[in-house]
Design an enzyme around this catalytic site. Structure first.
Site, PDB file in Angstrom:
ATOM      1  N   HIS A   9       0.853  -1.194   0.000  1.00 53.86           N
ATOM      2  CA  HIS A   9       0.000   0.000   0.000  1.00 53.86           C
ATOM      3  C   HIS A   9       0.880   1.232   0.000  1.00 53.86           C
ATOM      4  CE1 HIS A   9      -2.928  -2.598   2.638  1.00 53.86           C
ATOM      5  NE2 HIS A   9      -2.847  -3.039   1.398  1.00 53.86           N
TER       6      HIS A   9
HETATM    7  C1  FAD Z   1      -0.247  -7.619  -3.894  1.00 56.28           C
HETATM    8  C2  FAD Z   1      -1.188  -6.515  -3.480  1.00 56.28           C
HETATM    9  C3  FAD Z   1      -2.243  -6.793  -2.631  1.00 56.28           C
HETATM   10  C4  FAD Z   1      -3.108  -5.771  -2.243  1.00 56.28           C
HETATM   11  N1  FAD Z   1      -4.210  -6.083  -1.500  1.00 56.28           N
HETATM   12  C5  FAD Z   1      -5.126  -5.131  -1.251  1.00 56.28           C
HETATM   13  C6  FAD Z   1      -6.364  -5.461  -0.637  1.00 56.28           C
HETATM   14  O1  FAD Z   1      -6.655  -6.622  -0.358  1.00 56.28           O
HETATM   15  N2  FAD Z   1      -7.234  -4.445  -0.383  1.00 56.28           N
HETATM   16  C7  FAD Z   1      -6.955  -3.149  -0.686  1.00 56.28           C
HETATM   17  O2  FAD Z   1      -7.761  -2.284  -0.368  1.00 56.28           O
HETATM   18  N3  FAD Z   1      -5.801  -2.821  -1.281  1.00 56.28           N
HETATM   19  C8  FAD Z   1      -4.898  -3.779  -1.616  1.00 56.28           C
HETATM   20  N4  FAD Z   1      -3.759  -3.459  -2.283  1.00 56.28           N
HETATM   21  C9  FAD Z   1      -3.498  -2.068  -2.599  1.00 56.28           C
HETATM   22  C10 FAD Z   1      -4.363  -1.530  -3.730  1.00 56.28           C
HETATM   23  O3  FAD Z   1      -4.443  -2.452  -4.778  1.00 56.28           O
HETATM   24  C11 FAD Z   1      -3.739  -0.225  -4.186  1.00 56.28           C
HETATM   25  O4  FAD Z   1      -3.643   0.632  -3.087  1.00 56.28           O
HETATM   26  C12 FAD Z   1      -4.572   0.457  -5.245  1.00 56.28           C
HETATM   27  O5  FAD Z   1      -4.760  -0.368  -6.361  1.00 56.28           O
HETATM   28  C13 FAD Z   1      -3.870   1.738  -5.660  1.00 56.28           C
HETATM   29  O6  FAD Z   1      -4.613   2.326  -6.682  1.00 56.28           O
HETATM   30  P1  FAD Z   1      -3.946   3.402  -7.619  1.00 56.28           P
HETATM   31  O7  FAD Z   1      -4.972   3.846  -8.574  1.00 56.28           O
HETATM   32  O8  FAD Z   1      -3.264   4.390  -6.773  1.00 56.28           O
HETATM   33  O9  FAD Z   1      -2.760   2.629  -8.398  1.00 56.28           O
HETATM   34  P2  FAD Z   1      -2.732   1.260  -9.132  1.00 56.28           P
HETATM   35  O10 FAD Z   1      -3.945   0.468  -8.873  1.00 56.28           O
HETATM   36  O11 FAD Z   1      -1.422   0.650  -8.767  1.00 56.28           O
HETATM   37  O12 FAD Z   1      -2.721   1.635 -10.680  1.00 56.28           O
HETATM   38  C14 FAD Z   1      -1.727   2.407 -11.279  1.00 56.28           C
HETATM   39  C15 FAD Z   1      -1.582   1.951 -12.734  1.00 56.28           C
HETATM   40  O13 FAD Z   1      -0.887   2.972 -13.452  1.00 56.28           O
HETATM   41  C16 FAD Z   1      -0.004   2.366 -14.373  1.00 56.28           C
HETATM   42  N5  FAD Z   1       1.058   3.313 -14.694  1.00 56.28           N
HETATM   43  C17 FAD Z   1       2.079   3.724 -13.907  1.00 56.28           C
HETATM   44  N6  FAD Z   1       2.832   4.627 -14.558  1.00 56.28           N
HETATM   45  C18 FAD Z   1       2.278   4.800 -15.780  1.00 56.28           C
HETATM   46  C19 FAD Z   1       2.607   5.604 -16.911  1.00 56.28           C
HETATM   47  N7  FAD Z   1       3.632   6.444 -16.887  1.00 56.28           N
HETATM   48  N8  FAD Z   1       1.839   5.505 -18.016  1.00 56.28           N
HETATM   49  C20 FAD Z   1       0.769   4.657 -18.056  1.00 56.28           C
HETATM   50  N9  FAD Z   1       0.406   3.879 -16.996  1.00 56.28           N
HETATM   51  C21 FAD Z   1       1.146   3.960 -15.871  1.00 56.28           C
HETATM   52  C22 FAD Z   1       0.492   1.148 -13.624  1.00 56.28           C
HETATM   53  O14 FAD Z   1       1.002   0.206 -14.547  1.00 56.28           O
HETATM   54  C23 FAD Z   1      -0.754   0.684 -12.885  1.00 56.28           C
HETATM   55  O15 FAD Z   1      -1.465  -0.267 -13.637  1.00 56.28           O
HETATM   56  C24 FAD Z   1      -2.883  -4.451  -2.687  1.00 56.28           C
HETATM   57  C25 FAD Z   1      -1.823  -4.178  -3.536  1.00 56.28           C
HETATM   58  C26 FAD Z   1      -0.986  -5.196  -3.950  1.00 56.28           C
HETATM   59  C27 FAD Z   1       0.130  -4.888  -4.883  1.00 56.28           C
END
Ligand code: FAD
Length: 829
Positions: free
Chosen positions: A727
């Site tokens: 996270h």
């Molecule tokens: C193994 C694991 C288990 C987890 N378990 C849980 C859980 O059970 N419950 C929970 O609430 N949370 C969980 N989390 C955390 C949760 O998934 C994340 O906090 C959440 O997905 C974050 O959302 P976000 O939109 O910030 O980023 P993300 O969901 O990480 O999405 C960001 C996306 O942007 C893309 N990206 C990055 N840079 C670029 C670029 N320059 N150009 C184009 N695309 C780009 C990445 O490839 C990625 O796909 C877990 C995370 C992991 C890794």
């Protein structure tokens, strides 16, 4: 707008070709699992033969051949003990990874160390007298040192007072063990798995193979379109129609974009033969571009498209349809996780996991879906003056995202780790709750950290991104990495406003640049990647990349043998199966009413990660520990951290664990050890580098209590215990004051109008519970602000008209916009 048709054939001809192409694309999608482990050595090593010799010796030190297992054990166990890492081909694989995939800022030190160890003087300098031979000339290189002494040397590095030696020990341990236990041969098998009780990819998934074959046949022979679509959807998942693969002939790509209502214009490649600058390959016009398809990006994209706005999603990672998943740990980490699953702080004292695929973290996460806790809402709305969190809109957002993801709290069959956590808490009288999940009650899987095989886990690729496509207003461009947010000055008084994004992609092996021109730009790359994009785009706000919170996690384990007369958990239960997170204890979650503390939950650990975290004290001991893998439960303490880290461009992350956070994790670990023992574990231990454990059944309560107190009070810093983070939050935080925040309360950056942030980077502080629901709820609210802005701009065309030109320079791109005579270098690794 110039419409692109380079084929010279009529529309009918083009359509036929398009159909041919679609069929080819599907077949390639199905077969396209270019994954680590599927071929013998997927990456080629650029290490010298001397470095490889040292690496081989190191691999065989961590995982040597152990003799004496011919008669006592079954065949697979004997083979596991007898086989060393080099016989299994681990050094070659690791050499390839080091050469082609890993991007850690200290990687050069590992290369240097391998070289030093290939010389006798260097070996003496790094290993001391243990490396000397009894015979003249006494000095010898690492590969010549006897296996027993090499083991002694490596162990001494783990406890050395010299930090770089501890760093080397940790890096090698993580890499060698992770590769060894996750690599597979041509049959997708690993020689250790049978011995350690691991079945490989989900057996249900393997059983699906026949059904997939039938579906493929139905798809290929389908005569009526409905049947065709139904089987295609089952084969390729609900997003299959909206994925645009840019590694295709341009005319097909452009057709697909134009058919979905996007204007596309192509640039002739070189404007001026003398200029080193190229025009981007093409430009796409839309209302909104969303960078990142994860928890935050997916929500915004779905809402905007559903409201009628043409929305494009750029995603750096690839798209893996349900039937395209491998459910293999090695290949999934390589293909669906950020940094190939090997992301760590500069000092390697925190290991990060983050998704990087269509769906982002929501595609690989552990499905726990917890609403923003009331005390955090209070803190953010009162202390941080962010009224949003106390508003009806935020409440509505929480309801909406939970409903969309089908969040529910029933579990039909609890998995191994969670049974242990629940029972241990009940025995001790600690509070234990059932975690709501975005998965059905019968979701008993354990592999969905490698993607969801049947869509029962409702990540953004099963929900919001489906809305995007079904609306007819959106498409997703995978394997497109945004390299710059484009912005221009409105007029002297008004400052700058966003006009789109430049991104890079591969076409037939050549890297090209594309431009999306848009009325609004939403960045949702996740807290580890959003700062990089903003900095590269020229934003200067000093808060970008700071205040990174990570929810640091430390774990303890308990072994529950299945060889006793009446084993509990039942003999058929395995540590890696079942819903990953279904139980949680808050026994130390709110220390002294501060709102800060640690929650206690369970992880998904398949053999690679399990081995990377387990303490290593000798090759033999490690193999013994691995043989208990399938019956070893893990439970962790996760702190709501006050401490924070920094992201330094290009790829360095630092993190300072606050004393309070360390204390909270230790309090949690103490409870975890007690929980494991109370649930009936025979043996318990932590991941501390000393690797102590205790047989609970054979000691008095006093001895047990002493062990628990000692082990839970050991340092968590400086590589003494592996700390993990799944996270990441707060690296571009939201606030009411531009001096201390990057985004304003509606999610728009203070610096650039029309540039919104919609991911976990905007969290004002750490959250204290799993963040997906909160990320989505904030993104939902930000989407409402973006909609307002788009409504105001309705009718207006997107404004980008400034010529941008790019030239390749080494690893990066030079770019310039001729209107402002601005030139920068974008280093994009
Ligand atoms: C193994 C694991 C288990 C987890 N378990 C849980 C859980 O059970 N419950 C929970 O609430 N949370 C969980 N989390 C955390 C949760 O998934 C994340 O906090 C959440 O997905 C974050 O959302 P976000 O939109 O910030 O980023 P993300 O969901 O990480 O999405 C960001 C996306 O942007 C893309 N990206 C990055 N840079 C670029 C670029 N320059 N150009 C184009 N695309 C780009 C990445 O490839 C990625 O796909 C877990 C995370 C992991 C890794």
């Amino acid at each position: 707008m110039e419409h692109y048709n380079i084929t010279g054939i009529g529309t009918e001809g083009l359509r036929e070709k398009q159909e041919d192409f679609m069929a080819t694309e599907f077949v390639e999608m199905e077969a396209g699992r270019p994954l680590m482990g599927r071929v013998k050595n997927p990456y080629s090593s650029s290490l010298s033969s001397r470095q490889m010799e040292s690496l081989k010796a190191l691999c065989d030190t961590y995982l040597p051949s152990i003799d004496g297992f011919h008669t006592k054990h079954d065949e697979s166990t004997a083979r596991f003990y007898q086989t060393s890492a080099s016989v299994a081909g681990t050094p070659q694989r690791l050499g390839g990874l080091i050469s082609e995939r890993l991007q850690h800022p200290k990687l050069f030190m590992a290369r240097l160390a391998l070289w030093f160890l290939s010389t006798s003087i260097g070996t003496f300098a790094m290993c001391g007298i243990a490396s000397l031979s009894g015979n003249f000339p006494y000095l010898q290189k690492f590969s010549q040192v006897s296996p027993e002494k090499r083991e002694q040397i490596v162990l001494s590095w783990s406890r050395s007072i010299i930090f770089p030696l501890r760093l080397l020990f940790t890096a090698l341990k993580v890499l060698i063990l992770l590769v060894f236990f996750s690599q597979v041969d041509d049959k997708e098998e690993n020689l250790s798995w049978k011995a350690i009780g691991y079945c490989g990819p989900d057996p249900d998934f393997k059983r699906q193979t026949q059904r997939i074959k039938t579906l493929k046949q139905m798809f290929e022979s389908a005569e009526d379109q409905k049947q065709d679509e139904a089987s295609a959807e089952e084969l390729f998942g609900p997003l299959y129609k909206g994925i645009v693969n840019l590694d295709r002939p341009k005319q097909f790509v452009f057709e697909k974009l134009q058919n979905a209502g996007f204007s596309v214009s192509a640039s002739s490649h070189l404007k001026n033969a003398k200029s080193k600058y190229n025009r981007p390959s093409f430009r796409i016009k839309c209302d909104a571009v969303v960078v990142g398809s994860g928890s935050g990006g997916g929500v915004v994209a779905g809402i905007l498209a559903k409201a009628g706005y043409k929305t494009l999603v750029l995603e750096k990672g690839n798209y893996f349809a349900r039937t395209n998943l491998s459910l293999l740990e090695g290949s999934t980490m390589d293909q669906m996780y950020l940094g190939s699953g090997f992301m760590a702080t500069e000092k390697m004292d925190v290991i990060f996991l983050a998704g990087s695929t269509v769906g982002g973290g929501s595609a690989v996460n552990w499905s726990s879906s917890i609403r923003t806790p009331p005390h955090v809402i209070k803190e953010w709305s009162e202390s941080y003056e962010l009224e949003l969190f106390d508003s009806k809109l935020y409440e509505e957002a929480l309801d909406a995202v939970c409903q969309k993801m089908g969040v529910q709290s029933e579990i039909e069959n609890e998995g191994f780790n969670n049974m242990v956590l629940r029972k241990g808490c009940e025995e001790l009288g600690y509070p234990v709750n059932t975690i709501p999940r975005n998965a059905t009650a019968d979701h008993y899987c354990g592999w969905c950290c490698f993607g969801c095989k049947d869509g029962r886990k409702k990540g953004t690729l099963e929900t919001w991104l489906v809305d995007l496509l079904n609306s007819g207003n959106g498409l997703i461009l995978p394997e497109c990495k945004a390299i710059r947010v484009l912005h221009k000055r409105k007029n002297k008084k008004k400052g700058r406003h966003a006009v789109g994004v430049a991104f890079k992609f591969q076409n037939q092996g050549v890297e090209e640049i594309g431009i999306v021109e848009s009325k609004v730009t939403i960045v949702a790359c996740g807290a580890l990647s959003t700062p990089e994009l903003l900095i590269k785009s020229g934003l200067k706000n000093p808060n970008i990349g700071k205040h990174l919170h990570i929810h640091p996690v430390a774990m303890a384990w308990g072994y529950f043998p299945d060889t006793t007369p009446d084993p509990w958990p039942e003999a058929e239960k395995k540590s890696y199966e079942g819903g990953i997170m279904t139980a949680m204890s808050t026994v130390v979650a709110n220390f002294e009413g501060s709102g800060y503390g640690a929650v206690i939950q369970t992880p998904a650990l398949h053999p690679g990660m399990f081995s990377a975290l387990m303490p290593w004290t000798s090759g033999r001991d490690f193999k013994d520990r691995m043989c208990k893998f399938s019956r070893t439960a893990h439970v962790f303490a996760l702190a709501r951290d006050k401490g924070s880290g920094k992201l330094l461009y290009p790829n360095s992350i630092t993190y300072n664990m606050d004393k309070i956070d360390e204390e909270n994790i230790k309090r949690g670990l103490e409870k975890v050890l007690r929980i494991l023992a109370s649930a009936g574990a025979e043996e318990i231990g932590t991941h501390h580098v000393k690797g102590r454990s205790i047989n609970v059944k054979k000691v008095s309560y006093t001895e047990f209590d002493k062990f628990v107190k000692e082990e839970s009070s050991r340092s968590l810093k400086d590589l003494a215990t592996p700390i993990c983070s799944a996270h990441q939050m707060g690296s571009c935080r939201m606030g009411v004051d531009p001096k201390i925040s990057v985004a304003n309360p509606i999610g728009e950056t203070w610096e650039i109008e029309g540039l919104y942030l919609a991911d976990s980077s905007v969290f004002p502080t750490a959250l204290g519970v799993n963040p997906m629901v909160t990320v989505q709820a904030i993104a939902y609210c930000t989407a409402q602000s973006v909609l307002e802005s788009l409504r105001r701009k309705r009718g207006k065309k997107s404004e980008w008209s400034v010529p941008v030109e790019f030239s390749k320079q080494g690893n990066g791109w030079n770019w310039r916009t001729s209107d402002e005579k601005e030139i920068a270098i974008l280093k994009n690794k």
